[in-house]
Design a protein around this motif. Structure first.
Motif, mmCIF file in Angstrom:
data_model
loop_
_atom_site.group_PDB
_atom_site.id
_atom_site.type_symbol
_atom_site.label_atom_id
_atom_site.label_comp_id
_atom_site.label_asym_id
_atom_site.label_seq_id
_atom_site.Cartn_x
_atom_site.Cartn_y
_atom_site.Cartn_z
ATOM 1 N N LEU A 267 0.820 -1.205 0.000
ATOM 2 C CA LEU A 267 0.000 0.000 0.000
ATOM 3 C C LEU A 267 0.858 1.261 0.000
ATOM 4 C CD1 LEU A 267 -2.921 1.038 0.165
ATOM 5 C CD2 LEU A 267 -2.702 1.003 2.649
ATOM 6 N N LEU A 268 1.927 1.249 0.781
ATOM 7 C CA LEU A 268 2.820 2.413 0.822
ATOM 8 C C LEU A 268 3.487 2.639 -0.537
ATOM 9 C CD1 LEU A 268 4.562 1.996 4.309
ATOM 10 C CD2 LEU A 268 3.017 3.830 3.619
ATOM 11 N N GLY A 269 4.043 1.561 -1.090
ATOM 12 C CA GLY A 269 4.741 1.700 -2.363
ATOM 13 C C GLY A 269 3.827 2.086 -3.509
ATOM 14 N N SER A 270 2.716 1.360 -3.645
ATOM 15 C CA SER A 270 1.796 1.649 -4.740
ATOM 16 C C SER A 270 1.102 2.991 -4.540
ATOM 17 C CB SER A 270 0.754 0.533 -4.860
ATOM 18 O OG SER A 270 0.046 0.367 -3.638
ATOM 19 N N GLY A 271 0.868 3.368 -3.283
ATOM 20 C CA GLY A 271 0.254 4.668 -3.019
ATOM 21 C C GLY A 271 1.114 5.820 -3.506
ATOM 22 N N VAL A 272 2.427 5.698 -3.311
ATOM 23 C CA VAL A 272 3.344 6.734 -3.792
ATOM 24 C C VAL A 272 3.304 6.818 -5.310
ATOM 25 C CG1 VAL A 272 5.773 7.383 -3.984
ATOM 26 C CG2 VAL A 272 4.874 6.602 -1.794
ATOM 27 N N VAL A 273 3.334 5.648 -5.955
ATOM 28 C CA VAL A 273 3.331 5.621 -7.420
ATOM 29 C C VAL A 273 2.029 6.208 -7.974
ATOM 30 C CG1 VAL A 273 3.366 4.134 -9.458
ATOM 31 C CG2 VAL A 273 4.899 3.663 -7.532
ATOM 32 N N ILE A 274 0.888 5.751 -7.450
ATOM 33 C CA ILE A 274 -0.400 6.241 -7.929
ATOM 34 C C ILE A 274 -0.554 7.729 -7.628
ATOM 35 C CG2 ILE A 274 -2.909 6.087 -7.600
ATOM 36 C CD1 ILE A 274 -1.749 3.875 -9.290
ATOM 37 N N GLY A 275 -0.045 8.171 -6.475
ATOM 38 C CA GLY A 275 -0.107 9.592 -6.147
ATOM 39 C C GLY A 275 0.657 10.445 -7.142
#
Length: 309
Positions: A267-275
């Motif tokens: 969630l942390l990693g993908s959240g940064v990318v999607i953000g």
């Protein structure tokens, strides 16, 4: 200023830690106190009630004129949530639960080693975690649809209220249905919900490309949030039932803890990318999440049936 920001982050950290512990404990208790064929329906009924309460808040924000709303409404909602959690704590204390084992305590290193060994030893767990990671696309899509609604409308509290009503109504009407389906096949429940989220994304992208003139309709955005709410409700109930039913009383807490920890990292990693993608193009971010939803549907379909005895 800075102090407020630090305080908010610290409180969010405490809140997230509490949710993580509650997630592990609640699934463990659910598995030990409710029969296998009834767990999905129980989760569905609970989400239906929660959706109804959410919808009532949204109706208030939508119908009551802004000049008549109390400035303390937000604080009242937060206070009500706090009281609800305390009542939940009291309710859990009243449940009859067999005492767990107290022998065999391990240090942190042993726990981490055991979790890693478990991950490499259980192929079905790895498939479930892959599917659950892809299912995060349904959660990330929500803020994008809300941003579209803000861009296309006035972004007032009434607008927010209608979106809250749509989300709450989706949970109220669909959760019990998803719960019953999960008791028969949680794998299919997650698959159908992911397909629904993917089709919704494709339709919204098509509307932006071919019918941009309708994007100013608040009812359109409400309908989009409703469909997403239905799909996300199926994802949540299906994945919870799948994880509980695929484990035993002895392994359930360990599996839930490992799943939550790894999904937190994802969630942390993908959240940064999607953000970052959202800051560049909301449509591009939605396109990626739409593909992710379809990939999640395929991954969920490949899981084993957890409801088979």
């Amino acid at each position: 200023g800075f102090s407020a920001g630090v305080a908010v982050i610290a409180l969010l950290a405490v809140f997230s830690l509490a949710r993580g512990v509650a997630s592990v404990a609640a699934k463990d208790v659910l598995g030990k106190t409710v029969a296998k064929a009834k767990r999905g329906r129980l989760s569905g009924y609970a989400e239906s009630i929660a959706g109804a309460v959410t919808g009532l808040v949204g109706i208030y924000l939508t119908l009551v004129p802004e000049v008549q709303r109390s400035d303390g409404l937000l604080f009242a909602i937060i206070a009500a949530a706090g009281v609800s959690w305390l009542l939940g704590a009291v309710t859990f204390l009243m449940l009859d639960e067999e005492e767990g084992a107290t022998e065999g305590g391990r240090d942190l290193k042993s726990v981490l080693t055991g979790q890693i060994d478990l991950l490499f030893a259980d192929a079905e767990l790895r498939r479930f975690l892959w599917a659950r990671s892809l299912l995060l696309s349904t959660a990330f899509a929500g803020p994008i649809y809300v941003a579209f609604a803000q861009q296309g409308t006035d972004g007032s509290l009434a607008t927010l209220g209608l979106l809250v009503v749509a989300t709450g109504l989706a949970g109220t009407l669909s959760s019990a249905v998803w719960g019953g389906l999960s008791d028969r096949s949680s794998r299919r429940t997650m698959t159908y919900a992911a397909v629904g989220a993917g089709l919704l994304g494709a339709v919204v992208l098509a509307i932006h490309a071919a019918l941009p003139q309708v994007l100013g309709s608040l009812w359109l955005h409400g309908a989009v949030l409703f469909v997403l709410g239905v799909s996300h409700s199926g994802v949540r109930i299906g994945r919870k039932t799948q994880l509980i039913d695929m484990t035993t009383a002895e392994s359930r807490a360990q599996y839930v803890a490992l799943s939550n920890s790894l999904i937190g990292v994802v969630l942390l990693g993908s959240g940064v990318v999607i953000g970052l993608v959202m800051s560049w193009s909301l449509l591009m971010a939605l396109a990626i999440l739409t593909l992710g939803a379809f990939a999640a549907a395929f991954a969920c379909w490949r899981l084993e049936e957890a409801q088979q005895d």
